[in-house]
Scaffold this active site. Structure first.
Site, PDB file in Angstrom:
ATOM      1  CG  ASP A  98      -2.723 -45.405 -53.389  1.00 37.72           C
ATOM      2  OD1 ASP A  98      -3.381 -44.367 -53.163  1.00 37.72           O
ATOM      3  OD2 ASP A  98      -2.361 -45.734 -54.535  1.00 37.72           O
ATOM      4  CG  HIS A  99       1.217 -43.082 -52.720  1.00 42.62           C
ATOM      5  ND1 HIS A  99       1.138 -44.443 -52.989  1.00 42.62           N
ATOM      6  CD2 HIS A  99       1.525 -42.491 -53.902  1.00 42.62           C
ATOM      7  CE1 HIS A  99       1.400 -44.645 -54.267  1.00 42.62           C
ATOM      8  NE2 HIS A  99       1.631 -43.482 -54.838  1.00 42.62           N
ATOM      9  CB  CYS A 149      -5.817 -45.627 -55.275  1.00 43.52           C
ATOM     10  SG  CYS A 149      -6.764 -46.044 -56.752  1.00 43.52           S
ATOM     11  CB  THR A 203      -7.578 -43.112 -60.952  1.00 46.83           C
ATOM     12  OG1 THR A 203      -7.191 -44.487 -60.716  1.00 46.83           O
ATOM     13  CG2 THR A 203      -6.459 -42.378 -61.668  1.00 46.83           C
ATOM     14  N   GLY A 252      -7.497 -48.500 -59.508  1.00 50.05           N
ATOM     15  CA  GLY A 252      -6.691 -49.636 -59.046  1.00 50.05           C
ATOM     16  C   GLY A 252      -7.320 -50.343 -57.861  1.00 50.05           C
ATOM     17  CG  HIS A 298     -30.267 -49.753 -59.324  1.00 46.43           C
ATOM     18  ND1 HIS A 298     -30.474 -49.291 -60.603  1.00 46.43           N
ATOM     19  CD2 HIS A 298     -31.334 -49.327 -58.590  1.00 46.43           C
ATOM     20  CE1 HIS A 298     -31.625 -48.610 -60.636  1.00 46.43           C
ATOM     21  NE2 HIS A 298     -32.152 -48.611 -59.426  1.00 46.43           N
ATOM     22  CG  HIS A 351     -32.387 -53.258 -58.483  1.00 38.72           C
ATOM     23  ND1 HIS A 351     -32.005 -52.922 -59.765  1.00 38.72           N
ATOM     24  CD2 HIS A 351     -33.419 -52.446 -58.159  1.00 38.72           C
ATOM     25  CE1 HIS A 351     -32.762 -51.923 -60.191  1.00 38.72           C
ATOM     26  NE2 HIS A 351     -33.630 -51.618 -59.231  1.00 38.72           N
TER      27      HIS A 351
HETATM   28  C1  RB5 Z   1      -0.291 -44.392 -57.679  1.00 39.38           C
HETATM   29  O1  RB5 Z   1       0.577 -43.508 -58.290  1.00 39.38           O
HETATM   30  C2  RB5 Z   1      -1.539 -44.610 -58.541  1.00 39.38           C
HETATM   31  O2  RB5 Z   1      -1.202 -45.397 -59.630  1.00 39.38           O
HETATM   32  C3  RB5 Z   1      -2.644 -45.236 -57.719  1.00 39.38           C
HETATM   33  O3  RB5 Z   1      -2.947 -44.393 -56.662  1.00 39.38           O
HETATM   34  C4  RB5 Z   1      -3.952 -45.461 -58.437  1.00 39.38           C
HETATM   35  O4  RB5 Z   1      -4.392 -44.311 -59.094  1.00 39.38           O
HETATM   36  C5  RB5 Z   1      -4.030 -46.669 -59.270  1.00 39.38           C
HETATM   37  O5  RB5 Z   1      -5.064 -46.968 -59.893  1.00 39.38           O
END
Ligand code: RB5
Length: 144
Positions: A7-8, A64, A66, A69, A97, A132
């Protein structure tokens, strides 16, 4: 085939990884996004995972902000074993594993060089099988 998508929030790390792949003659397909504009991560996660499950030798990289998501979304697709990794130990173990077929990372968590190191270990490590395999088979059973 190796697929990559973000994503962005993961766009900049995705672009960096693409230049690493190109420099090292690693064949890949970029499934988007292609701009920094805001984009909903479940859509790219589903698109990439639907490609990955077509062949057992396929692998995917999802990024993404983090990594959380895309990882949650990816693991909803039958046949996907997505691992959220922020170091080379977990990426290596995800292959050895868990036979992970999708690597998830946080573009706002990792620097570019760390991202490359994680990808390198993910792509160069094989599944160990043995006990495993029994455990991965138990995961596959949950899907049915
Ligand atoms: C987008 O702002 C952010 O929520 C997404 O990139 C991600 O981190 C979601 O888990």
């Amino acid at each position: 085939m190796l697929y990559i998508g973000s994503d962005h929030g993961g766009f900049s790390l995705k672009e960096y990884l693409k230049s690493y792949f190109e420099k090292n003659n690693i064949v890949f397909e970029d499934l988007g996004v292609y701009t920094q504009e805001s984009f909903d991560y479940p859509i790219i996660a589903e698109k990439l995972c639907c490609e990955v499950i077509k062949d057992q030798n396929n692998k995917g990289i999802l990024i993404c902000g983090t990594g959380i998501g895309v990882c949650i979304a990816a693991n909803k697709v039958k046949g996907i074993r997505a691992a959220l990794c922020s170091d080379t130990y977990t990426s290596e173990m995800s292959r050895k594993h868990n036979n992970a077929n999708v690597l998830c990372m946080g573009g706002r968590v990792l620097g570019n060089d760390k991202g490359v190191d994680i990808v390198k270990s993910f792509l160069s490590t094989d599944f160990e099988g043995g006990r495993h395999l029994r455990r991965v088979d138990q995961i596959i059973k949950i899907e049915r």
